[in-house]
Scaffold this motif. Structure first.
Motif, mmCIF file in Angstrom:
data_model
loop_
_atom_site.group_PDB
_atom_site.id
_atom_site.type_symbol
_atom_site.label_atom_id
_atom_site.label_comp_id
_atom_site.label_asym_id
_atom_site.label_seq_id
_atom_site.Cartn_x
_atom_site.Cartn_y
_atom_site.Cartn_z
ATOM 1 N N TYR A 73 0.833 -1.208 0.000
ATOM 2 C CA TYR A 73 0.000 0.000 0.000
ATOM 3 C C TYR A 73 0.869 1.260 0.000
ATOM 4 N N TYR A 74 0.377 2.286 -0.696
ATOM 5 C CA TYR A 74 1.007 3.601 -0.633
ATOM 6 C C TYR A 74 -0.055 4.630 -0.269
ATOM 7 N N SER A 75 0.360 5.753 0.343
ATOM 8 C CA SER A 75 -0.599 6.738 0.817
ATOM 9 C C SER A 75 0.030 8.121 0.900
ATOM 10 N N ALA A 76 -0.793 9.135 0.656
ATOM 11 C CA ALA A 76 -0.377 10.523 0.867
ATOM 12 C C ALA A 76 -0.962 11.068 2.161
ATOM 13 N N LYS A 77 -1.671 10.220 2.906
ATOM 14 C CA LYS A 77 -2.342 10.661 4.130
ATOM 15 C C LYS A 77 -1.961 9.840 5.355
ATOM 16 N N ASP A 78 -1.677 8.578 5.175
ATOM 17 C CA ASP A 78 -1.470 7.649 6.285
ATOM 18 C C ASP A 78 -0.015 7.193 6.315
ATOM 19 N N PHE A 79 0.587 7.196 7.492
ATOM 20 C CA PHE A 79 1.977 6.773 7.617
ATOM 21 C C PHE A 79 2.106 5.281 7.928
ATOM 22 N N ASP A 80 1.004 4.636 8.258
ATOM 23 C CA ASP A 80 1.062 3.230 8.666
ATOM 24 C C ASP A 80 0.854 2.307 7.460
ATOM 25 N N VAL A 81 1.637 2.554 6.418
ATOM 26 C CA VAL A 81 1.567 1.763 5.195
ATOM 27 C C VAL A 81 2.994 1.486 4.720
ATOM 28 N N ASP A 82 3.119 0.768 3.633
ATOM 29 C CA ASP A 82 4.449 0.398 3.136
ATOM 30 C C ASP A 82 5.224 1.594 2.589
ATOM 31 N N PHE A 83 4.521 2.473 1.869
ATOM 32 C CA PHE A 83 5.152 3.652 1.271
ATOM 33 C C PHE A 83 4.241 4.856 1.487
#
Length: 480
Positions: free
Chosen positions: A248-258
């Motif tokens: 998973y990647y995200s611009a909002k959540d830090f609890d992901v892979d990227f």
């Protein structure tokens, strides 16, 4: 090539005894173009098309529909004609996909940009790549136009063969929902599949958002690694379909892979830190908008999964100025900007106009229309988005096809409450000229919907037309 080499026994339901193992010169699914000795695949079960192919010299007919038609050539009944056709196309070209590393990008918006970003990163990492998508097949200096986002099997297979023959390392493809639903990618296994986002589009074909999402999810059954946008609620549907590893990647959540951290939007682009476990690289990009951050995250995340270091992704993305017709900027002497973008859905329009708002000190002037014979339910929604986020909107034509342009325009304006900030001009060339003639220093003119397309479809005719050429000619003529 022998029939048994093109269609394997486990793919056949009924094979006439008299057929033997016939020699086949080629394969085709368009009865109008079939050549003597070719194997004709009936993808829709049409008896008329089967007869047409036989008359033109087809060596045999392949279908998944039991038919009463009596043909002077053998009829092979398969489990799935579309799957059989895709596999046969690959086999007749020597299964080129087995010599290539394949990546695919699917989603409503961002496919072209993300695919080109990933290709740029691969180059930075020392690999060669070919991008196959909306703008054609890019072999690094030569672009072969196909007319499809994802070409049909008989067009795709020779492109893959060329890539294999030229010893290209990676093929990065855009995977459309139509192609996935029609099984054009059957026989292909992808090292990485990317999901960008999902919003309303193509409901004229899929009929429901659920069916549209299910078609997109089909890609991830074919992927070793699935790289998914955690910020989009449809990511979970893609994850349920995933065959192997999920990232998973995200611009909002830090609890992901990227993820992206320290995002800063400026008048020159966007800056952020690309982060993963044990890595943080700063990226300063000339692109605009939050959606560009997500596109870069998608490409950099996929590259990381492929083993490319984050610093190489950052270096490539800082030099990436966008795909053709995607937030493509034309500067003027007068001091206003002209931007061309392919945005043709409500969500894409909202993204690009919001980005324009962020760097425009003056007015945002938008020119757009909606395609004919396509999802008419999104027209009014796009009209509202354009009027809400623009100072002035000029509503015009965009590939009207069999529909009357003014009827499409009526649909677009049907839910706009105020007439204060829009006008209508069915002639797209005149609409662009009007927008440029009224623009002043500090303004941004947004030409939306067609991107890098070099044509406009009116009736059954594809007429030459380019938003970019039209704008450049007007700017030159008027000395803007």
């Amino acid at each position: 090539m022998k029939l048994s080499e093109l269609i394997h026994q486990n793919e056949i339901i009924l094979l006439p005894k008299e057929i033997g193992d016939i020699e086949v010169n080629g394969v085709g699914a368009d009865s109008r173009r079939i050549k003597p000795g070719e194997l004709f695949f009936s993808l829709d079960g049409s008896i008329a098309n089967m007869y047409d192919a036989v008359i033109k010299g087809a060596s045999a007919v392949v279908t998944d529909t039991v038919t009463d038609g009596r043909f002077p050539v053998p009829t092979v009944i398969t489990k799935d004609a579309r799957e059989a056709f895709a596999l046969a196309c690959l086999r007749i070209y020597g299964d080129p996909q087995k010599k290539l590393r394949l990546c695919a990008v699917t989603g409503t918006n961002g496919k072209t940009t993300t695919a080109n970003m990933l290709s740029a990163i691969l180059y930075e990492g020392g690999y060669t790549s070919c991008v196959i998508g909306t703008e054609g097949a890019d072999f690094g200096g030569e672009t072969i136009k196909t007319g499809y986002t994802t070409p049909p099997p008989d067009v795709l297979a020779p492109l893959l063969k060329r890539a294999a023959d030229e010893n290209i390392d990676f093929v990065v493809m855009e995977a459309s929902s139509h192609a996935l639903d029609q099984k054009r990618l059957c026989g292909l296994d992808f090292e990485v599949g990317i999901f960008t986002n999902l919003s309303r589009d193509h409901l004229d074909y899929h009929k429901s958002t659920e069916a549209y999402s299910a078609a997109k999810a089909g890609l991830f059954r074919k992927c070793r690694h699935s790289v998914l946008n955690f910020d989009d609620p449809h990511a979970y549907e893609m994850a349920w379909a995933a065959n192997d590893e999920i990232w998973y990647y995200s611009a909002k959540d830090f609890d992901v892979d990227f993820y992206a951290d320290n995002i800063v939007h400026t008048e020159w682009g966007v800056q952020f830190d690309f982060c993963s476990v044990g890595a943080r690289e700063h990226i300063s990009s000339p692109l605009f908008g939050s959606y560009s951050v997500l596109d870069m995250l998608a490409a950099a995340s996929a590259a990381s999964v492929l083993g490319i270091k984050a610093r190489l992704s950052a270096r490539a993305l800082e030099r990436f100025h966008g795909a053709p017709g995607r937030m493509e900027r034309i500067d003027t002497k007068t001091g206003f900007h002209v931007i061309i973008d392919f945005a043709h859905t409500p969500d894409a329009m909202k993204n690009v106009l919001s980005a324009a708002r962020g760097f425009t000190p003056g007015r945002v002037i938008t020119v757009f229309g909606c395609g004919g014979d396509r999802d008419c339910g999104k027209r009014a929604e796009m009209g509202k988005v354009a009027c809400n986020l623009s100072d002035t909107v000029i509503i015009t034509s965009d590939n009207p096809r069999s529909e009357e342009p003014n009827d499409i325009i009526d649909d677009i304006i049907s839910q706009i409450k105020s007439r204060e900030n829009y006008i209508t001009e069915p002639d797209r060339g005149k609409a662009i000229e009007l927008a440029l003639s009224t623009a002043e220093k500090g303004d941004t003119v947004m030409l939306l919907g067609k991107g890098a397309e070099s044509f406009i479809i009116v009736g059954e005719k594809k007429l030459p037309f380019s938003d970019k050429e039209q704008a450049e000619n007007i700017i030159l003529k008027k000395g803007l």
